[in-house]
Design an enzyme around this catalytic site. Structure first.
Site, PDB file in Angstrom:
ATOM      1  N   ARG A 193     -12.700 -21.831 -10.533  1.00 42.15           N
ATOM      2  CA  ARG A 193     -10.815 -20.551 -10.713  1.00 42.15           C
ATOM      3  C   ARG A 193     -10.675 -21.396  -9.859  1.00 42.15           C
ATOM      4  NH1 ARG A 193     -10.553 -13.961 -10.330  1.00 42.15           N
ATOM      5  NH2 ARG A 193     -11.280 -14.852  -7.989  1.00 42.15           N
ATOM      6  N   ASP A 244     -20.049 -17.771  -3.684  1.00 35.88           N
ATOM      7  CA  ASP A 244     -20.829 -17.420  -1.900  1.00 35.88           C
ATOM      8  C   ASP A 244     -21.571 -17.365  -1.354  1.00 35.88           C
ATOM      9  OD1 ASP A 244     -19.091 -19.581  -1.446  1.00 35.88           O
ATOM     10  OD2 ASP A 244     -17.299 -18.371  -1.062  1.00 35.88           O
ATOM     11  N   THR A 275      -3.838 -21.442  -9.867  1.00 33.79           N
ATOM     12  CA  THR A 275      -3.486 -20.928 -10.961  1.00 33.79           C
ATOM     13  C   THR A 275      -4.365 -19.933 -11.108  1.00 33.79           C
ATOM     14  OG1 THR A 275      -4.557 -22.510 -12.046  1.00 33.79           O
ATOM     15  CG2 THR A 275      -2.457 -22.819 -11.194  1.00 33.79           C
ATOM     16  N   ASP A 333     -17.181 -12.630  -3.383  1.00 36.75           N
ATOM     17  CA  ASP A 333     -17.265 -13.936  -3.651  1.00 36.75           C
ATOM     18  C   ASP A 333     -19.153 -14.267  -4.128  1.00 36.75           C
ATOM     19  OD1 ASP A 333     -15.672 -16.412  -3.958  1.00 36.75           O
ATOM     20  OD2 ASP A 333     -18.142 -16.812  -4.286  1.00 36.75           O
TER      21      ASP A 333
HETATM   22  C1  PRP Z   1     -16.608 -16.414  -9.783  1.00 38.87           C
HETATM   23  C2  PRP Z   1     -17.303 -15.411 -10.363  1.00 38.87           C
HETATM   24  C3  PRP Z   1     -17.220 -16.453 -12.047  1.00 38.87           C
HETATM   25  C4  PRP Z   1     -15.477 -15.885 -11.838  1.00 38.87           C
HETATM   26  C5  PRP Z   1     -14.791 -14.919 -12.232  1.00 38.87           C
HETATM   27  O1  PRP Z   1     -16.410 -18.053 -10.386  1.00 38.87           O
HETATM   28  O2  PRP Z   1     -18.322 -16.117 -10.663  1.00 38.87           O
HETATM   29  O3  PRP Z   1     -17.158 -17.083 -12.886  1.00 38.87           O
HETATM   30  O4  PRP Z   1     -15.323 -16.332 -10.588  1.00 38.87           O
HETATM   31  O5  PRP Z   1     -13.310 -14.527 -12.009  1.00 38.87           O
HETATM   32  P1  PRP Z   1     -12.421 -14.428 -13.470  1.00 38.87           P
HETATM   33  O6  PRP Z   1     -13.141 -12.899 -14.609  1.00 38.87           O
HETATM   34  O7  PRP Z   1     -11.380 -13.868 -13.104  1.00 38.87           O
HETATM   35  O8  PRP Z   1     -12.440 -15.953 -14.022  1.00 38.87           O
HETATM   36  P2  PRP Z   1     -15.656 -18.549  -8.701  1.00 38.87           P
HETATM   37  O9  PRP Z   1     -14.477 -19.484  -9.889  1.00 38.87           O
HETATM   38  O10 PRP Z   1     -15.538 -18.252  -8.094  1.00 38.87           O
HETATM   39  O11 PRP Z   1     -16.750 -20.350  -9.495  1.00 38.87           O
HETATM   40  P3  PRP Z   1     -17.940 -20.215  -8.631  1.00 38.87           P
HETATM   41  O12 PRP Z   1     -19.347 -19.522  -9.461  1.00 38.87           O
HETATM   42  O13 PRP Z   1     -18.899 -21.869  -8.683  1.00 38.87           O
HETATM   43  O14 PRP Z   1     -18.283 -19.426  -6.882  1.00 38.87           O
HETATM   44  N1  URA Z   2     -15.823 -14.533  -8.805  1.00 43.55           N
HETATM   45  C1  URA Z   2     -15.982 -13.283  -7.713  1.00 43.55           C
HETATM   46  O1  URA Z   2     -17.175 -13.646  -6.816  1.00 43.55           O
HETATM   47  N2  URA Z   2     -15.989 -12.081  -7.194  1.00 43.55           N
HETATM   48  C2  URA Z   2     -14.698 -11.388  -7.415  1.00 43.55           C
HETATM   49  O2  URA Z   2     -14.168 -10.058  -7.114  1.00 43.55           O
HETATM   50  C3  URA Z   2     -13.686 -11.842  -8.479  1.00 43.55           C
HETATM   51  C4  URA Z   2     -13.937 -13.040  -8.603  1.00 43.55           C
END
Ligand code: PRP
Ligand code: URA
Length: 209
Positions: free
Chosen positions: A104, A203, A108, A200
């Site tokens: 994400r 993380d 944005t 997160d």
């Molecule tokens: C997190 C999660 C999803 C997304 C959800 O990933 O694992 O993929 O956010 O959010 P959304 O429904 O608003 O799209 P992130 O983008 O933080 O990436 P990561 O898995 O690399 O930490």
């Molecule tokens: N992605 C995450 O990992 N946690 C949240 O709560 C939303 C998006």
């Protein structure tokens, strides 16, 4: 409209309570994500077709049921979806794995693709897209859209925690896709994090914060 399946099994709910706790270590968090994925996989594959075959037990011939050879693929959304793959493969070891890398954009909040690698016969496979978190739904909608571009016709989405906003968005964008989740939380906060959620997921799985 795609159905929303919320798993209220006591084992899943118990593990989820530990997963949410901010005191839970990275090691335990990672193990729990795998275990919850395994239990959810058990439920989400309830509709797999069976066929009758005969086997010879040490006592007699027996008419038994086996999976009817339906081809499956598990598609984690990177990074956090990776944490669910091993648990899924413990239940369905013959499944192939495709990867979609999305993050994400912090400004944005739109999903940006950075990696995509699928098994060559992906269009013939039933697909389960996995990601621990369904927040705005942007990542899941984009990932499911990619799978459709690859020709996939039967797609399920499995997320450990979902926000109502994300569920609604996925159901509107992809009404043919059923959503499987262990919890439907309250709402998103101003940073689009799920409340109460677990923070997160990426993380916490990989110890990057
Ligand atoms: C997190 C999660 C999803 C997304 C959800 O990933 O694992 O993929 O956010 O959010 P959304 O429904 O608003 O799209 P992130 O983008 O933080 O990436 P990561 O898995 O690399 O930490
Ligand atoms: N992605 C995450 O990992 N946690 C949240 O709560 C939303 C998006």
């Amino acid at each position: 409209m795609g159905k929303l399946h919320v798993f209220d099994h006591p084992l899943i709910q118990h593990k989820l309570s530990i997963l949410r706790d901010e005191e839970t270590s990275v090691k335990e968090f990672r193990e729990l994500v795998g275990e919850i994925a395994m239990l959810m996989c058990f439920e989400a594959t309830r509709d797999l077709p069976l066929e009758e075959v005969e086997v010879k037990t040490p006592v007699a011939m027996a008419k038994v049921k086996r999976l009817a050879g339906k081809k499956l693929a598990v598609v984690p959304i990177l990074r956090a979806g990776l944490g669910m793959v091993d648990g899924m493969l413990k239940m369905i070891p013959a499944a192939k794995v495709g990867h979609i890398g999305l993050y994400r954009d912090p400004t944005t909040l739109e999903p940006v693709e950075y990696y995509c690698k699928m098994p060559p016969d992906i269009s013939e496979r039933d697909v389960i897209v996995v990601d621990p978190m369904l927040a705005t739904g942007g990542s899941a909608i984009a990932a499911i859209g990619f799978m459709k571009k690859y020709g996939c016709k039967h797609i399920k989405l499995m997320c450990i925690i979902s926000a109502p906003e994300g569920v609604k968005a996925v159901q509107e964008a992809h009404p043919d896709v059923d959503i499987y989740t262990a919890a439907l939380d309250s709402h998103l906060n101003e940073h689009c994090y799920i409340v109460p959620g677990l923070g997160d997921a990426g993380d916490r799985i990989f110890g990057t914060k």
